[in-house]
Write a protein that holds these residues in place. Structure first.
Motif, PDB file in Angstrom:
ATOM      1  N   THR A  83       0.826  -1.213   0.000  1.00  0.00           N
ATOM      2  CA  THR A  83       0.000   0.000   0.000  1.00  0.00           C
ATOM      3  C   THR A  83       0.860   1.263   0.000  1.00  0.00           C
ATOM      4  OG1 THR A  83      -0.150   0.048   2.419  1.00  0.00           O
ATOM      5  CG2 THR A  83      -1.886  -1.128   1.242  1.00  0.00           C
ATOM      6  N   ASN A 108      -1.112   3.376  -2.392  1.00  0.00           N
ATOM      7  CA  ASN A 108      -1.762   4.692  -2.446  1.00  0.00           C
ATOM      8  C   ASN A 108      -0.746   5.825  -2.371  1.00  0.00           C
ATOM      9  OD1 ASN A 108      -1.329   5.103   0.507  1.00  0.00           O
ATOM     10  ND2 ASN A 108      -2.927   3.557   0.721  1.00  0.00           N
ATOM     11  N   THR A 129      -5.221   2.583  -7.251  1.00  0.00           N
ATOM     12  CA  THR A 129      -5.408   3.012  -5.861  1.00  0.00           C
ATOM     13  C   THR A 129      -4.570   4.237  -5.487  1.00  0.00           C
ATOM     14  OG1 THR A 129      -3.734   1.349  -5.352  1.00  0.00           O
ATOM     15  CG2 THR A 129      -6.027   0.738  -4.948  1.00  0.00           C
ATOM     16  N   THR A 131      -3.104   7.675  -4.624  1.00  0.00           N
ATOM     17  CA  THR A 131      -3.691   8.972  -4.246  1.00  0.00           C
ATOM     18  C   THR A 131      -2.634  10.058  -4.058  1.00  0.00           C
ATOM     19  OG1 THR A 131      -3.663   8.341  -1.900  1.00  0.00           O
ATOM     20  CG2 THR A 131      -5.710   7.951  -3.111  1.00  0.00           C
TER      21      THR A 131
END
Length: 202
Positions: A83, A108, A129, A131
């Motif tokens: 992640t 992310n 995913t 961001t």
């Protein structure tokens, strides 16, 4: 035991030295139980390939400096569980040409300087995913000609340029072209933003 057949014996040696496996080899179950590789590989100039990293499905954060200075590393395949990619994670991996699986991860955040100095990297796919793209993520990636970004909403860009000036195109979801071209920080790349449907065939 069903040991993972490591393509690069140097990678296996580092893992075994840090307590992964039974001292003889590393099973798929052993790999899945690892939650961090810390800085075990930092500065290692021997490792060349780590496609087996895909089996380390217990890792969610790639530590800061994880592969920093691994100047012989040519190819790696990331686990889908990731992640976050930490600061300086692949900095100065000057031989790195392929980062497989990144587009399929749950990443992310690409932290500052994550791929800085990866001068041999030619293309990269960023996940849906994503961001946040922090400062200087791809600075010095002089061979990087294009990106593919699977995120429909433009990731937040930090104040410092994430991308090298040498890139020719940034491919984004077709329905998001305008959103990218108008997003804060992305406007300077507006002329290079194109739809994924326009990507050249492999």
């Amino acid at each position: 035991a069903h040991y993972i057949p490591f393509e690069d014996a140097n990678v296996e040696a580092v893992l075994l030295a840090n307590g992964v496996g039974d001292g003889i080899g590393i099973t798929y179950k052993d790999a899945a139980m690892v939650t961090s590789i810390w800085t075990w590989f930092q500065g290692n100039t021997d490792i060349t390939a780590f496609s087996e990293f895909v089996n380390f499905s217990g890792i969610t954060t790639l530590s800061n400096n994880a592969f920093n200075g691994c100047s012989s590393l040519v190819e790696i395949t990331l686990p889908a569980s990731l992640t976050r990619i930490g600061t300086y994670a692949f900095q100065n991996c000057s031989a790195l040409t392929k980062v497989n699986g990144l587009g399929s991860t749950q990443v992310n955040t690409l932290s500052s300087h994550a791929f800085e100095g990866c001068g041999a990297l030619k293309e990269i796919t960023l996940p849906a995913t994503l961001t946040d793209i922090e400062n200087y993520v791809f600075r010095g990636c002089v061979s990087l000609k294009y990106f593919r970004i699977n995120a429909n909403i433009p990731p937040t860009l930090s104040w410092a340029p994430a991308f090298p000036s040498t890139i020719d195109a940034i491919y984004v979801p077709d329905e998001s072209i305008t959103a990218y071209q108008e997003a804060t920080g992305w406007t300077s790349y507006a002329s290079k933003i194109k739809g994924i449907s326009e990507m050249p065939a492999e």
